[in-house]
Design a protein around this motif. Structure first.
Motif, PDB file in Angstrom:
ATOM      1  N   THR A   1      46.225 -71.648  44.998  1.00 37.51           N
ATOM      2  CA  THR A   1      44.838 -71.909  45.393  1.00 37.51           C
ATOM      3  C   THR A   1      44.480 -71.128  46.649  1.00 37.51           C
ATOM      4  N   ALA A   2      45.400 -71.099  47.625  1.00 29.50           N
ATOM      5  CA  ALA A   2      45.151 -70.354  48.864  1.00 29.50           C
ATOM      6  C   ALA A   2      45.006 -68.859  48.594  1.00 29.50           C
ATOM      7  N   LEU A   3      45.862 -68.323  47.744  1.00 30.13           N
ATOM      8  CA  LEU A   3      45.767 -66.896  47.399  1.00 30.13           C
ATOM      9  C   LEU A   3      44.460 -66.592  46.690  1.00 30.13           C
ATOM     10  N   PHE A   4      44.004 -67.518  45.859  1.00 26.96           N
ATOM     11  CA  PHE A   4      42.738 -67.335  45.156  1.00 26.96           C
ATOM     12  C   PHE A   4      41.581 -67.251  46.147  1.00 26.96           C
ATOM     13  N   VAL A   5      41.582 -68.148  47.133  1.00 29.98           N
ATOM     14  CA  VAL A   5      40.523 -68.138  48.151  1.00 29.98           C
ATOM     15  C   VAL A   5      40.561 -66.846  48.964  1.00 29.98           C
ATOM     16  N   LEU A   6      41.752 -66.399  49.345  1.00 28.57           N
ATOM     17  CA  LEU A   6      41.890 -65.150  50.097  1.00 28.57           C
ATOM     18  C   LEU A   6      41.369 -63.953  49.303  1.00 28.57           C
ATOM     19  N   CYS A   7      41.644 -63.952  47.991  1.00 28.57           N
ATOM     20  CA  CYS A   7      41.140 -62.855  47.155  1.00 28.57           C
ATOM     21  C   CYS A   7      39.608 -62.844  47.130  1.00 28.57           C
ATOM     22  N   LEU A   8      39.009 -64.029  47.071  1.00 26.52           N
ATOM     23  CA  LEU A   8      37.547 -64.098  47.069  1.00 26.52           C
ATOM     24  C   LEU A   8      36.967 -63.595  48.392  1.00 26.52           C
ATOM     25  N   LEU A   9      37.631 -63.940  49.481  1.00 29.90           N
ATOM     26  CA  LEU A   9      37.161 -63.503  50.793  1.00 29.90           C
ATOM     27  C   LEU A   9      37.320 -61.993  50.992  1.00 29.90           C
ATOM     28  N   GLY A  10      38.306 -61.415  50.325  1.00 29.30           N
ATOM     29  CA  GLY A  10      38.569 -59.992  50.541  1.00 29.30           C
ATOM     30  C   GLY A  10      37.915 -59.064  49.538  1.00 29.30           C
ATOM     31  N   LEU A  11      37.034 -59.615  48.681  1.00 31.33           N
ATOM     32  CA  LEU A  11      36.439 -58.789  47.620  1.00 31.33           C
ATOM     33  C   LEU A  11      35.596 -57.645  48.165  1.00 31.33           C
ATOM     34  N   GLU A  12      34.877 -57.878  49.282  1.00 28.84           N
ATOM     35  CA  GLU A  12      34.004 -56.831  49.814  1.00 28.84           C
ATOM     36  C   GLU A  12      34.818 -55.640  50.304  1.00 28.84           C
ATOM     37  N   LEU A  13      35.962 -55.926  50.901  1.00 29.13           N
ATOM     38  CA  LEU A  13      36.795 -54.836  51.414  1.00 29.13           C
ATOM     39  C   LEU A  13      37.654 -54.197  50.319  1.00 29.13           C
TER      40      LEU A  13
ATOM     41  N   VAL B   1      42.714 -59.666  40.275  1.00 30.87           N
ATOM     42  CA  VAL B   1      43.725 -60.625  40.707  1.00 30.87           C
ATOM     43  C   VAL B   1      43.121 -62.021  40.810  1.00 30.87           C
ATOM     44  N   ALA B   2      41.878 -62.071  41.332  1.00 29.92           N
ATOM     45  CA  ALA B   2      41.204 -63.367  41.508  1.00 29.92           C
ATOM     46  C   ALA B   2      40.974 -64.063  40.172  1.00 29.92           C
ATOM     47  N   VAL B   3      40.663 -63.274  39.130  1.00 22.59           N
ATOM     48  CA  VAL B   3      40.460 -63.860  37.807  1.00 22.59           C
ATOM     49  C   VAL B   3      41.732 -64.552  37.333  1.00 22.59           C
ATOM     50  N   GLY B   4      42.869 -63.869  37.464  1.00 24.52           N
ATOM     51  CA  GLY B   4      44.135 -64.461  37.043  1.00 24.52           C
ATOM     52  C   GLY B   4      44.500 -65.680  37.853  1.00 24.52           C
ATOM     53  N   LEU B   5      44.329 -65.598  39.181  1.00 14.41           N
ATOM     54  CA  LEU B   5      44.642 -66.735  40.030  1.00 14.41           C
ATOM     55  C   LEU B   5      43.689 -67.899  39.768  1.00 14.41           C
ATOM     56  N   GLY B   6      42.409 -67.564  39.507  1.00 14.91           N
ATOM     57  CA  GLY B   6      41.437 -68.614  39.213  1.00 14.91           C
ATOM     58  C   GLY B   6      41.807 -69.396  37.959  1.00 14.91           C
ATOM     59  N   ALA B   7      42.315 -68.672  36.942  1.00 14.35           N
ATOM     60  CA  ALA B   7      42.743 -69.344  35.721  1.00 14.35           C
ATOM     61  C   ALA B   7      43.888 -70.303  36.014  1.00 14.35           C
ATOM     62  N   LEU B   8      44.808 -69.895  36.880  1.00 13.09           N
ATOM     63  CA  LEU B   8      45.923 -70.760  37.246  1.00 13.09           C
ATOM     64  C   LEU B   8      45.446 -71.972  38.048  1.00 13.09           C
ATOM     65  N   VAL B   9      44.446 -71.764  38.914  1.00  6.94           N
ATOM     66  CA  VAL B   9      43.894 -72.890  39.677  1.00  6.94           C
ATOM     67  C   VAL B   9      43.274 -73.914  38.740  1.00  6.94           C
ATOM     68  N   LEU B  10      42.500 -73.432  37.747  1.00 11.36           N
ATOM     69  CA  LEU B  10      41.901 -74.348  36.779  1.00 11.36           C
ATOM     70  C   LEU B  10      42.982 -75.084  35.989  1.00 11.36           C
ATOM     71  N   LEU B  11      44.055 -74.350  35.644  1.00 11.92           N
ATOM     72  CA  LEU B  11      45.159 -74.989  34.932  1.00 11.92           C
ATOM     73  C   LEU B  11      45.786 -76.083  35.789  1.00 11.92           C
ATOM     74  N   GLY B  12      45.968 -75.797  37.096  1.00 13.71           N
ATOM     75  CA  GLY B  12      46.553 -76.782  37.992  1.00 13.71           C
ATOM     76  C   GLY B  12      45.683 -78.022  38.132  1.00 13.71           C
TER      77      GLY B  12
ATOM     78  N   ASN C   1      52.602 -84.545  37.761  1.00 14.73           N
ATOM     79  CA  ASN C   1      53.448 -84.565  38.960  1.00 14.73           C
ATOM     80  C   ASN C   1      53.812 -83.183  39.478  1.00 14.73           C
ATOM     81  N   PHE C   2      53.836 -82.194  38.583  1.00 15.15           N
ATOM     82  CA  PHE C   2      54.197 -80.827  38.982  1.00 15.15           C
ATOM     83  C   PHE C   2      53.187 -79.843  38.395  1.00 15.15           C
ATOM     84  N   PRO C   3      51.953 -79.813  38.901  1.00 15.98           N
ATOM     85  CA  PRO C   3      50.929 -78.923  38.341  1.00 15.98           C
ATOM     86  C   PRO C   3      51.398 -77.470  38.329  1.00 15.98           C
ATOM     87  N   ILE C   4      51.116 -76.800  37.254  1.00 11.72           N
ATOM     88  CA  ILE C   4      51.484 -75.389  37.004  1.00 11.72           C
ATOM     89  C   ILE C   4      52.991 -75.237  36.846  1.00 11.72           C
ATOM     90  N   LEU C   5      53.753 -75.732  37.814  1.00 10.89           N
ATOM     91  CA  LEU C   5      55.206 -75.544  37.810  1.00 10.89           C
ATOM     92  C   LEU C   5      55.850 -76.129  36.557  1.00 10.89           C
TER      93      LEU C   5
END
Length: 536
Positions: free
Chosen positions: A17-29, A36-47, A61-65
């Protein structure tokens, strides 16, 4: 402490989730972070789904994992088969057995270097006693004549044939490839209880029409046997013999259900059932209920078919029931043309674990019992005996024939020749090789002409190996093999010839002196008028 350790189970989800947020913040640069954000976002939704769903405890008890466990479970058969197991450890068929079929089907050398991989010092190892007067045999396709007295259309069968596999359990491409290969090699193809399909006929092979308790292909609207429909199908010259299936090794005494969703127009036409309606195969037959009635049903089918051989197939259960069939033949004077013993080790059909593991006699014990019944009652001269189940090598065929079989059938062996990889998905309609599936897309990968050649090659090369084994024993034909040719390791220190290891009966022993045999009690219990035992 424990609480801190317990919270670590959420770390993978929180990190993603943290990596997903960082990717969104860094899109302009860095615009490339969008992918990458699309893939991480899918994992966040899965979690998030895992955390809030209520069906799977591990996912909550162990989301994603926890999904790693499901992936490992799916890949376990693959890793076990190709990486973990030794050449001789696998089940139902080990790597060495599968590789032998693959090589013979592809027409490449099947010789092995540097010695046997089997533990030959441990029971139940067996070997063939070769002769000092070994010989090179002529011919590569030994045959046996099938036809009891009164059978007007006897059949000359190869000693190695394709065992029962129904259209529907196998796809049309697989059925046609098997039939085409059998035609090329001049051996027969058992239709299975699902009826004679257009794909069986398209290959042109000699067919053995198997009739189960559902009477598919000769079924009245109420599910009972239809004599007129049977006679109409049985007159087909491509059908050489009729086989009444009493039970099968995978699930003896169980019956079956074909869900309506699987009853396509093709399957409905082949089986003679309505499209889209669930169809039941009862555990037992409705056309007969006693040994005498069953033997009379055999004679009825023989007459309706114009004098073609009619036999029965079964997995051995109650021993007195097999003896009751022998008494019925003796009492009526009617003989089945053949009996096929199916091993309780299972087969191509999916079944409950209890039936696969613990219901029905294994092939060797079933074969010995039936051989003793026929020999001991003096019927073996007229009734041919065959067996099916896990027999893919020349030695397996030779040892079964030495113990009384006149020929041998295999289903899974010929599936391997088609390219089966033992993925164990036969019952899911997701067979990766397009064999045990009705999915047209998956069947597309199975090219009929190519696989028919492999079916033919497997049979031809196995028969060549069989004749070499027969010649090593000093014989000309596998029918000359006797139990004394097979040595059986009883313990690490004791080996016995098979006639002693299995306590085989002499001819007419059950007629002349049954009290001196190991079947004395069962022979006394058996009665021709009922499958129920007499009380002792």
């Amino acid at each position: 402490n424990y609480r801190e350790f317990n919270m670590l189970r959420f770390v993978p989800f929180l990190a993603i989730t943290a990596l997903f947020v960082l990717c969104l913040l860094g899109l302009e640069l860095f615009p490339w972070l969008g992918a990458v954000a699309v893939g991480l976002g899918a994992l966040v939704l899965l979690g998030l789904y895992d955390f809030f769903q209520r069906r799977h405890t591990l996912w909550r008890n162990f989301p994603i994992l926890a999904h790693i466990r499901w992936m490992a479970e799916e890949l376990r058969p693959f890793f076990r088969s190709y990486i973990v197991e030794s050449d001789t450890e696998g089940r139902p068929f080990n790597h060495e057995q599968r590789a032998l079929v693959y090589r013979r089907a592809k027409n490449v050398s099947s010789v092995e270097p540097f010695g046997s991989l089997l533990d030959i010092d441990k029971p139940p190892y067996e070997w063939l006693a070769h002769s000092i007067a070994a010989k090179h045999t002529e011919g590569d396709c030994p045959r046996v004549r099938v036809g009891a007295p009164g059978t007007t259309q006897p059949y000359s069968a190869s000693v190695f044939n394709i065992s029962a596999m129904s259209f529907g359990s196998l796809g049309g491409h697989a059925i046609e490839a098997l039939s085409t290969g059998a035609k090329m090699g001049d051996f027969y193809h058992d239709t299975g209880e699902g009826g004679v399909s257009p794909y069986h006929r398209a290959g042109g092979a000699d067919l053995v029409w198997e009739i189960g308790s559902g009477y598919f292909g000769c079924r009245a609207q109420d599910g009972t046997f239809d004599a007129a429909r049977f006679a109409d199908v049985a007159k087909d010259p491509q059908i050489k013999m009729i086989e009444i299936k009493l039970s099968q090794g995978a699930k003896p005494g169980h019956g079956g259900v074909l869900p309506g969703a699987k009853v396509t127009a093709e399957i409905a036409a082949t089986r003679g059932i309505p499209i889209g309606e669930t169809c039941f195969s009862p555990p037992g037959h409705s056309a007969f209920s006693t040994p005498i009635e069953m033997i009379e049903f055999v004679a009825h089918l023989r007459d309706l078919s114009g004098g073609k051989p009619v036999g029965i197939k079964f997995c051995v259960g109650n021993r007195w029931e097999i003896l009751a069939l022998c008494k019925a033949m003796l009492e009526t004077g009617i003989r089945t043309d053949f009996m096929v013993v199916d091993g309780g080790e299972g087969g191509t059909g999916a079944a409950p674990a209890e039936f696969l593991d613990h219901i029905g006699a294994p092939l060797r014990q079933g074969l010995v019992l039936t051989r003793n019944a026929l020999i001991g009652s003096g019927l073996k001269d007229h009734v041919r005996l065959a067996c099916s189940g896990k027999q893919t090598s020349a030695f397996a065929i030779a040892s079964s024939m030495a113990l009384g079989a006149d020929w041998v059938n295999t289903a899974r062996g010929f599936m391997f020749s088609l390219g089966c990889i033992q993925s164990l998905n036969c019952h899911n309609n997701t067979c990766p090789t397009g064999i045990a599936t009705t999915d047209k897309g998956r069947q597309r990968g199975l090219v009929v002409a190519d696989k028919a050649d492999r079916v033919y090659n497997f049979h031809r090369n196995t028969m060549k190996a069989l004749m070499e084994v027969v010649g090593a024993a000093g014989c000309e034909h596998p029918a000359e093999l006797t139990p004394r040719h097979i040595m059986h390791r009883v313990t690490e220190d004791i080996t016995l010839p098979a006639h002693r290891a299995y306590d085989l009966l002499e001819k007419n022993a059950l007629l002349d002196a049954p009290e001196g045999t190991q079947l004395a009690d069962e022979w006394a219990m058996a009665q021709a008028a009922s499958f129920r035992p007499l009380s002792l």
